[in-house]
Enzyme design. Sequence first.
Site, PDB file in Angstrom:
ATOM      1  N   HIS A   7       0.822  -1.202   0.000  1.00 44.06           N
ATOM      2  CA  HIS A   7       0.000   0.000   0.000  1.00 44.06           C
ATOM      3  C   HIS A   7       0.862   1.260   0.000  1.00 44.06           C
ATOM      4  O   HIS A   7       1.607   1.498   0.959  1.00 44.06           O
ATOM      5  CB  HIS A   7      -0.885  -0.041   1.253  1.00 44.06           C
ATOM      6  CG  HIS A   7      -1.802   1.111   1.392  1.00 44.06           C
ATOM      7  ND1 HIS A   7      -1.760   1.972   2.471  1.00 44.06           N
ATOM      8  CD2 HIS A   7      -2.807   1.549   0.590  1.00 44.06           C
ATOM      9  CE1 HIS A   7      -2.707   2.881   2.336  1.00 44.06           C
ATOM     10  NE2 HIS A   7      -3.361   2.652   1.210  1.00 44.06           N
ATOM     11  N   ARG A   8       0.805   2.010  -1.083  1.00 42.87           N
ATOM     12  CA  ARG A   8       1.693   3.165  -1.305  1.00 42.87           C
ATOM     13  C   ARG A   8       3.157   2.713  -1.336  1.00 42.87           C
ATOM     14  O   ARG A   8       4.050   3.448  -0.930  1.00 42.87           O
ATOM     15  CB  ARG A   8       1.484   4.256  -0.251  1.00 42.87           C
ATOM     16  CG  ARG A   8       0.015   4.627  -0.020  1.00 42.87           C
ATOM     17  CD  ARG A   8      -0.181   5.722   0.999  1.00 42.87           C
ATOM     18  NE  ARG A   8      -1.577   5.802   1.434  1.00 42.87           N
ATOM     19  CZ  ARG A   8      -2.048   6.554   2.406  1.00 42.87           C
ATOM     20  NH1 ARG A   8      -1.221   7.363   3.040  1.00 42.87           N
ATOM     21  NH2 ARG A   8      -3.318   6.552   2.747  1.00 42.87           N
ATOM     22  N   GLU A  34       0.352  -0.814  -4.780  1.00 38.51           N
ATOM     23  CA  GLU A  34      -0.725   0.165  -4.939  1.00 38.51           C
ATOM     24  C   GLU A  34      -0.140   1.551  -4.790  1.00 38.51           C
ATOM     25  O   GLU A  34       0.743   1.784  -3.955  1.00 38.51           O
ATOM     26  CB  GLU A  34      -1.787  -0.057  -3.848  1.00 38.51           C
ATOM     27  CG  GLU A  34      -3.016   0.830  -3.980  1.00 38.51           C
ATOM     28  CD  GLU A  34      -2.987   2.129  -3.190  1.00 38.51           C
ATOM     29  OE1 GLU A  34      -3.964   2.874  -3.277  1.00 38.51           O
ATOM     30  OE2 GLU A  34      -1.979   2.405  -2.481  1.00 38.51           O
ATOM     31  N   ASP A  36      -1.080   6.087  -5.695  1.00 42.77           N
ATOM     32  CA  ASP A  36      -2.119   7.090  -5.957  1.00 42.77           C
ATOM     33  C   ASP A  36      -1.624   8.075  -7.003  1.00 42.77           C
ATOM     34  O   ASP A  36      -0.494   8.555  -6.921  1.00 42.77           O
ATOM     35  CB  ASP A  36      -2.425   7.837  -4.655  1.00 42.77           C
ATOM     36  CG  ASP A  36      -2.692   6.875  -3.517  1.00 42.77           C
ATOM     37  OD1 ASP A  36      -3.757   6.256  -3.509  1.00 42.77           O
ATOM     38  OD2 ASP A  36      -1.798   6.722  -2.649  1.00 42.77           O
ATOM     39  N   HIS A  49      -0.353  10.851  -2.560  1.00 44.55           N
ATOM     40  CA  HIS A  49      -1.660  10.493  -1.997  1.00 44.55           C
ATOM     41  C   HIS A  49      -2.573  11.690  -1.750  1.00 44.55           C
ATOM     42  O   HIS A  49      -3.724  11.709  -2.161  1.00 44.55           O
ATOM     43  CB  HIS A  49      -1.478   9.735  -0.676  1.00 44.55           C
ATOM     44  CG  HIS A  49      -2.775   9.383  -0.024  1.00 44.55           C
ATOM     45  ND1 HIS A  49      -3.441  10.234   0.843  1.00 44.55           N
ATOM     46  CD2 HIS A  49      -3.568   8.300  -0.147  1.00 44.55           C
ATOM     47  CE1 HIS A  49      -4.564   9.663   1.236  1.00 44.55           C
ATOM     48  NE2 HIS A  49      -4.668   8.489   0.656  1.00 44.55           N
ATOM     49  N   GLU A 108      -4.359   3.822  -8.348  1.00 43.47           N
ATOM     50  CA  GLU A 108      -5.576   4.456  -7.814  1.00 43.47           C
ATOM     51  C   GLU A 108      -5.658   5.885  -8.329  1.00 43.47           C
ATOM     52  O   GLU A 108      -4.769   6.700  -8.059  1.00 43.47           O
ATOM     53  CB  GLU A 108      -5.577   4.436  -6.283  1.00 43.47           C
ATOM     54  CG  GLU A 108      -6.865   5.059  -5.761  1.00 43.47           C
ATOM     55  CD  GLU A 108      -6.888   5.314  -4.271  1.00 43.47           C
ATOM     56  OE1 GLU A 108      -6.122   4.700  -3.505  1.00 43.47           O
ATOM     57  OE2 GLU A 108      -7.714   6.170  -3.879  1.00 43.47           O
ATOM     58  N   LYS A 110      -6.759   9.378  -7.963  1.00 44.39           N
ATOM     59  CA  LYS A 110      -7.200  10.192  -6.823  1.00 44.39           C
ATOM     60  C   LYS A 110      -7.986  11.382  -7.360  1.00 44.39           C
ATOM     61  O   LYS A 110      -7.517  12.511  -7.371  1.00 44.39           O
ATOM     62  CB  LYS A 110      -5.981  10.682  -6.047  1.00 44.39           C
ATOM     63  CG  LYS A 110      -5.562   9.750  -4.934  1.00 44.39           C
ATOM     64  CD  LYS A 110      -6.416   9.907  -3.700  1.00 44.39           C
ATOM     65  CE  LYS A 110      -6.042   8.900  -2.623  1.00 44.39           C
ATOM     66  NZ  LYS A 110      -7.060   7.932  -2.267  1.00 44.39           N
ATOM     67  N   ASP A 229       0.748  -1.906   4.463  1.00 43.75           N
ATOM     68  CA  ASP A 229       1.868  -0.963   4.443  1.00 43.75           C
ATOM     69  C   ASP A 229       3.204  -1.687   4.588  1.00 43.75           C
ATOM     70  O   ASP A 229       4.252  -1.074   4.412  1.00 43.75           O
ATOM     71  CB  ASP A 229       1.725   0.044   5.595  1.00 43.75           C
ATOM     72  CG  ASP A 229       0.471   0.891   5.470  1.00 43.75           C
ATOM     73  OD1 ASP A 229       0.127   1.263   4.334  1.00 43.75           O
ATOM     74  OD2 ASP A 229      -0.171   1.163   6.512  1.00 43.75           O
TER      75      ASP A 229
HETATM   76  O1  G3P Z   1      -6.501   1.664  -2.812  1.00 44.29           O
HETATM   77  C1  G3P Z   1      -6.607   1.304  -1.463  1.00 44.29           C
HETATM   78  C2  G3P Z   1      -6.334   2.470  -0.555  1.00 44.29           C
HETATM   79  O2  G3P Z   1      -5.144   3.073  -0.968  1.00 44.29           O
HETATM   80  C3  G3P Z   1      -7.433   3.485  -0.568  1.00 44.29           C
HETATM   81  O3  G3P Z   1      -7.259   4.484   0.396  1.00 44.29           O
HETATM   82  O4  G3P Z   1      -6.619   6.728   1.130  1.00 44.29           O
HETATM   83  O5  G3P Z   1      -4.946   4.905   1.205  1.00 44.29           O
HETATM   84  O6  G3P Z   1      -5.651   5.862  -0.976  1.00 44.29           O
HETATM   85  P1  G3P Z   1      -6.061   5.538   0.425  1.00 44.29           P
HETATM   86 MG    MG Z   2      -4.544   4.579  -2.349  1.00 48.68          MG
END
Ligand code: G3P
Ligand code: MG
Length: 238
Positions: A7-8, A34, A36, A49, A108, A110, A229
């Site tokens: 995640h990120r 993943e 953004d 993000h 993703e 945004k 994470d």
């Molecule tokens: O794509 C999953 C997650 O990243 C969504 O929330 O705010 O971390 O981008 P956020």
């Molecule tokens: Mg995200």
Amino acid sequence: MIEVWAHRGDSVHAPENTLKAFGKAVQAGAYGVEFDVQLSSDAQPVVIHDETLERTTNGTGRVVDHTWAQLAQLDASAGRPGFAGEPIPRLAEVLALLAPSGLWANIELKNSVVAYPGLEEIVLAAVQEAGMADRVVLSSFSQASVARLADLTDLEVGLLFEPNELIFRPWRRAVALGATALHPPRLRSSAALVRAARDQGLKVRAWVANRPAEVNRLVEAGVDGYFTDSPSTAVILS
Ligand code: G3P
Ligand code: MG
């Protein structure tokens, strides 16, 4: 096989959404990464993000109010020791890092706060350019963007929703929009939701699980994958 998505990037061990975090996710053996994407004022897709710069960079104001040349000068290390000067990456740089790695990319979009018209087409062009079309999942909290992506591409498209978002039968909404996946928050990823979504032919990927017990609950609920994470430590115990 359960898909483990960084995640990120590996955002516990390096600043989120930086090339360092993505490199560490590759080293950790994640299934995918993943990240953004937003647009600079001159329509360059950048990986960050927040809509504003303060939390993760030494800049101020909104991403959309800066040119790429301005964003490229910023330090995106978020003050983390050992990472000073780490820049905001462009989408193309992240895809170039991932292309030879074998990892998947979850891009993703945004675009639920700032609309970023044209972001869908810009992202799809970058994916084609990088030769990553066979290893990409697109997603957005914006239902309009999910529908637009589903119209534009055969790539997998996931509908995201927030923990407190009032959305009735989100699996039905996802199908109605043309999505092929549902990306629910961890605390709404019940076995019942996962079953309903999978009955509709949707993949289900839950966010974010960092502790093994959280991962186990998601696996027991039947998800196809989860975002973490820390892909090297958020492992399945049973
Ligand atoms: O794509 C999953 C997650 O990243 C969504 O929330 O705010 O971390 O981008 P956020
Ligand atoms: Mg995200």
